[in-house]
Design an enzyme around this catalytic site. Structure first.
Site, short mmCIF file in Angstrom:
data_model
loop_
_atom_site.label_atom_id
_atom_site.label_comp_id
_atom_site.label_asym_id
_atom_site.label_seq_id
_atom_site.Cartn_x
_atom_site.Cartn_y
_atom_site.Cartn_z
N HIS A 16 36.66 34.78 40.70
CA HIS A 16 35.45 35.48 40.29
C HIS A 16 35.75 36.98 40.28
CE1 HIS A 16 31.45 37.30 40.63
NE2 HIS A 16 30.97 36.18 40.13
N ASP A 18 34.22 39.72 41.11
CA ASP A 18 33.94 40.46 42.35
C ASP A 18 34.92 40.08 43.45
OD1 ASP A 18 31.76 41.79 41.21
OD2 ASP A 18 30.37 40.18 41.78
N LYS A 19 35.31 38.81 43.49
CA LYS A 19 36.27 38.38 44.50
C LYS A 19 37.68 38.87 44.21
CE LYS A 19 34.16 37.15 47.64
NZ LYS A 19 34.44 37.90 48.86
N GLU A 44 37.85 50.91 47.41
CA GLU A 44 36.97 50.22 46.47
C GLU A 44 37.77 49.86 45.22
OE1 GLU A 44 34.11 49.56 47.62
OE2 GLU A 44 33.90 51.04 49.21
N GLU A 57 38.97 56.45 50.23
CA GLU A 57 39.51 57.42 51.14
C GLU A 57 40.49 56.76 52.10
OE1 GLU A 57 36.06 57.87 49.30
OE2 GLU A 57 35.90 56.86 51.24
N LYS A 177 32.12 29.07 40.23
CA LYS A 177 31.01 29.26 41.16
C LYS A 177 30.50 27.89 41.59
CE LYS A 177 28.13 32.70 40.39
NZ LYS A 177 27.09 33.58 39.78
N PHE A 251 33.18 27.40 29.08
CA PHE A 251 33.44 28.51 29.99
C PHE A 251 34.94 28.80 29.95
CE2 PHE A 251 32.85 29.91 34.75
CZ PHE A 251 33.26 31.19 34.43
N ASP A 259 33.37 39.50 32.86
CA ASP A 259 32.35 40.28 33.57
C ASP A 259 33.08 41.24 34.50
OD1 ASP A 259 29.97 41.21 34.55
OD2 ASP A 259 29.49 39.42 35.72
N ALA A 260 32.64 42.47 34.58
CA ALA A 260 33.27 43.44 35.47
C ALA A 260 33.08 43.03 36.93
CB ALA A 260 32.69 44.83 35.23
N ARG A 265 30.24 43.12 46.36
CA ARG A 265 29.01 42.62 45.73
C ARG A 265 28.66 41.19 46.15
NH1 ARG A 265 28.41 44.54 39.49
NH2 ARG A 265 30.13 43.07 39.18
N LYS A 266 29.49 40.56 46.97
CA LYS A 266 29.22 39.17 47.36
C LYS A 266 29.08 39.06 48.88
CE LYS A 266 28.98 37.20 43.38
NZ LYS A 266 28.51 38.43 42.74
N LYS A 286 37.84 47.76 53.98
CA LYS A 286 37.61 48.63 55.13
C LYS A 286 38.52 48.26 56.29
CE LYS A 286 32.75 49.14 53.82
NZ LYS A 286 31.34 48.86 54.17
N LYS A 290 35.81 50.55 60.96
CA LYS A 290 34.49 50.52 60.33
C LYS A 290 33.67 49.39 60.95
CE LYS A 290 36.53 53.21 57.16
NZ LYS A 290 37.86 53.79 57.40
N ASP A 292 30.95 48.13 60.04
CA ASP A 292 30.49 47.17 59.05
C ASP A 292 31.31 45.89 59.14
OD1 ASP A 292 28.41 48.52 57.89
OD2 ASP A 292 29.61 49.40 56.29
#
Length: 407
Positions: A16, A18-19, A44, A57, A177, A251, A259-260, A265-266, A286, A290, A292
């Site tokens: 995917h 995003d992955k 990123e 960074e 998916k 598909f 798709d970008a 995002r997941k 990260k 961090k 997060d």
């Protein structure tokens, strides 16, 4: 507490878009941690047709100086790591190919103002890299102590990826998916009511104008249903279960060409599939200073040990932090009415067993290692692998929890 209800979770495959971005970002984290275990990384990634862009960074010995100059050969290593990651996922398509894609590296030195907050926290302990809230969760629905809907969604796609790479299912392509809906009764899953799988595939598996009867959709559908039957317990699959296999049809164009993709995002796919609150921060890209990332890992670790110890059937834990401050601002435990001990007692005991500063978490779980690429697809939780790649999944705190609560 509701007696009967439906609940749904989704997953996305390593292919995917995003992955793909998450895996590239975490491959960069691993590259830099292998050079300097105290490296600071916030990487990123954006992916689209024949393009990968890095931004963020960094700071670390043997990586980049404060003026933004790369150490010898490291910039080339970064590009090679990106291309190898895309290759390992399996993208060799005209619209996204590991060897021919364009690459932009926009990583730059970490802000000195952020660095001073992390490196000079309270009581000479490192401060948190940012403010925020983090949640961990565990449930006894599955042996992995994860929500069943998400656990099955992940494992369907993980099996398909294994079969694609081994050649068992050569008609599969990397992007896919899944989505699993279960009916619950008395908090227990009793039936799968709907299962959705959409997978990118080789040409020729659906009708195309002018191609006559050269259709192989039945082969693809039968294969996917076979995977589902292998993953879900047989008693959950009934005559009422509805299957949606590539419900929109063809598909063939997928991944970053279709798709970008962006890092982070997941986040619900990465955590608990909607069964638990989420603090909002992503993990991939990260380093473990961090919170997060590291605090989300330790809250999962604590929640899982509480459930594994038989102290509750379900457990949610929240921590909160302020940038530059080492100790958490709050600790919250919710056993959802399933506990055998007061939540306030656990809130008092937990800090006695694990030091919840960023450095304390990293030390307890051994997070300053290049282990993060493995987390970036099929979930950060509910997984066990050789080499202690998911140390927050250990249940080595069970005896200490029981002893502390009876002291």
């Amino acid at each position: 507490m509701r007696n009967t209800y439906l609940f749904t979770s989704e997953s996305v495959s390593e292919g995917h878009p995003d992955k793909v971005s998450d895996q590239i970002s975490d491959a960069i984290v691993d590259l830099f941690l292998a050079k300097d275990s105290e490296a600071r990384v916030a990487c990123e990634t954006m992916t689209t047709t024949q393009l990968v862009v890095l931004a963020g960074e960094i700071r670390g010995k043997g990586i980049m100086d404060t003026d933004g100059n790369w150490a010898e050969g490291v910039a080339e290593e970064v590009e090679a790591t990106v291309r190898q990651t895309v290759k390992d996922i399996g993208y060799e398509q005209k619209g996204f190919h590991w060897e021919t894609l364009r690459f932009e590296n926009n990583l730059h030195p970490q802000s000195a103002h952020i660095a001073q907050g992390v490196d000079a926290g309270d009581d000479k302990d490192e401060g948190a890299g940012d403010q925020g809230i983090m949640f961990g969760y565990a449930s006894d629905e599955t042996p992995d102590l994860m929500p069943a809907t998400l656990d099955y969604s992940h494992k369907i796609l993980e099996r398909m990826a294994t079969d694609r790479k081994s050649g068992k299912a050569p008609f599969l392509e990397p992007d896919a998916k899944s989505q699993v809906t279960l009916r619950y009764a008395n908090e227990r899953p009793v039936e799968a009511t709907a299962i959705v799988v959409s997978t990118q595939h080789a040409p020729g598996y659906f009708f195309h104008k002018g191609e006559g009867d050269a259709v192989k959709y039945g082969e693809l559908r039968d294969y996917v249903k076979g995977v589902i039957a292998d993953i879900l317990p047989a008693e959950l699959l009934t005559e009422n279960t509805v299957y949606h296999i590539n419900p929109t049809g063809c598909f063939e164009i997928g991944g970053p060409d279709g798709d970008a993709g962006l890092t982070g995002r997941k986040i619900i796919v990465d955590t608990y599939g909607g069964a638990s609150p989420h603090g909002g921060g992503a993990f991939s890209g990260k380093d473990p200073t961090k919170v997060d990332r590291s605090a989300a890992y330790v809250t999962r670790y604590l929640a899982k040990n509480i459930v594994a110890a038989g102290l509750a059937r379900r457990c949610t834990i929240q921590l909160s932090y302020a940038i530059g401050v080492a100790e958490p601002l709050s600790i919250y435990v919710d056993l959802h009415g399933t506990g055998t001990v007061e939540e306030s007692r656990l809130e008092a005991v937990i800090p006695e067993l694990v030091k919840l500063t960023p450095k304390g978490i990293r030390t307890h779980l051994g997070l300053n290692k290049p282990i993060y690429l493995h987390t970036a697809a099929y979930g950060h939780f509910g997984r066990v692998a050789e080499g202690d790649l998911f140390p927050w999944e250990r249940t080595d705190l069970v005896d200490q929890l029981k002893a502390a609560l009876t002291a």
